[in-house]
Design a protein around this motif. Structure first.
Motif, PDB file in Angstrom:
ATOM      1  N   LEU B  27      20.201  43.617  -2.365  1.00 31.81           N
ATOM      2  CA  LEU B  27      19.037  42.989  -1.624  1.00 31.81           C
ATOM      3  C   LEU B  27      17.606  43.846  -1.854  1.00 31.81           C
ATOM      4  O   LEU B  27      16.613  43.432  -1.610  1.00 31.81           O
ATOM      5  CB  LEU B  27      19.408  43.067  -0.004  1.00 31.81           C
ATOM      6  N   GLY B  30      15.283  41.881  -3.731  1.00 36.41           N
ATOM      7  CA  GLY B  30      15.000  40.858  -3.260  1.00 36.41           C
ATOM      8  C   GLY B  30      16.049  40.012  -2.326  1.00 36.41           C
ATOM      9  O   GLY B  30      17.270  40.393  -2.471  1.00 36.41           O
ATOM     10  N   PRO B  31      15.537  39.129  -1.491  1.00 34.77           N
ATOM     11  CA  PRO B  31      16.395  38.533  -0.633  1.00 34.77           C
ATOM     12  C   PRO B  31      17.458  37.777  -1.143  1.00 34.77           C
ATOM     13  O   PRO B  31      17.406  37.166  -2.457  1.00 34.77           O
ATOM     14  CB  PRO B  31      15.615  37.381   0.284  1.00 34.77           C
ATOM     15  N   ALA B  32      18.701  37.331  -0.742  1.00 40.32           N
ATOM     16  CA  ALA B  32      20.011  36.696  -1.497  1.00 40.32           C
ATOM     17  C   ALA B  32      20.723  35.949  -0.175  1.00 40.32           C
ATOM     18  O   ALA B  32      20.757  36.737   0.764  1.00 40.32           O
ATOM     19  CB  ALA B  32      20.673  37.584  -2.077  1.00 40.32           C
TER      20      ALA B  32
END
Lengths: 127, 127
Positions: B27, B30-32
């Motif tokens: 994370l 980046g967002p997941a």
């Protein structure tokens, strides 16, 4: 270059207890005996010793016995490793947020530059 | 000034698991979605969801659901608090070690300055 890799499972587990954090806090001001560590905590000497063992197994502290007194002190290498692990992730997130900010500012100025809709959705995962 | 105090028990407990650290690592790039988080881990979606819940309860991550997809992202404030707690203790230890070094260098030059033997034994606990 640091070749000694502490067991982060044990390090973070050791720091997850308020009594043990209190001991680390106290030891950050200088070495202390187990009985000195127990004084401010409303805890039996046996319970304190168990916490000392958890801290020592994690590598966060070292202890040595002279006569009947066990003296504990902080191991900064392990403290620094745990801090470093978190700092690396935090830096990475902040760098990606900066990139996202730059990307948004750029695409707001030139809305026709991102031809591929995938590029708009997941800018943070691009290298 | 930061007024929000995260629950460090939960934060360090959340970081004490290698699977959860793997998710934080992922994370930080980046967002997941939860299914994206589960892919590199040899884990059921249910197990991953449980880890996500632990991470979210600690405040380390946030998640939001859109349709059937739950997307997770890091909360840097909490990451920074955990890092700060360790950094403060590490800085304190290093400062005391520097003081001890100065004290030893000073008393090596002038061995007759420490009249009280207590001063020789516990220099690091003096303010």
């Amino acid at each position: 270059m640091l070749h000694y890799a502490p067991d982060l499972d044990r390090v973070f587990q050791a720091l997850a207890d308020p009594g043990r954090r209190h001991m680390v806090e106290r030891l950050s001001r200088g070495p202390a005996s187990v009985s000195e560590l127990s004084k401010p905590l409303n805890m039996s000497l046996t319970a304190v010793l168990q916490h000392v063992q958890v801290l020592e197994a994690s590598g966060l502290i070292r202890s040595s016995k002279l006569g009947r007194t066990r003296t504990c002190s902080i191991n900064t290498t392990v403290l620094r490793s745990a801090e470093g692990w978190i700092a690396e992730r935090r830096t990475m997130v902040e760098r990606n947020l900066d990139r996202l900010g730059d990307y948004l500012a750029e695409t707001a100025d030139r809305p026709d530059t991102a031809a591929d809709p995938e590029d708009r959705q997941r800018p943070m995962e691009k290298p």
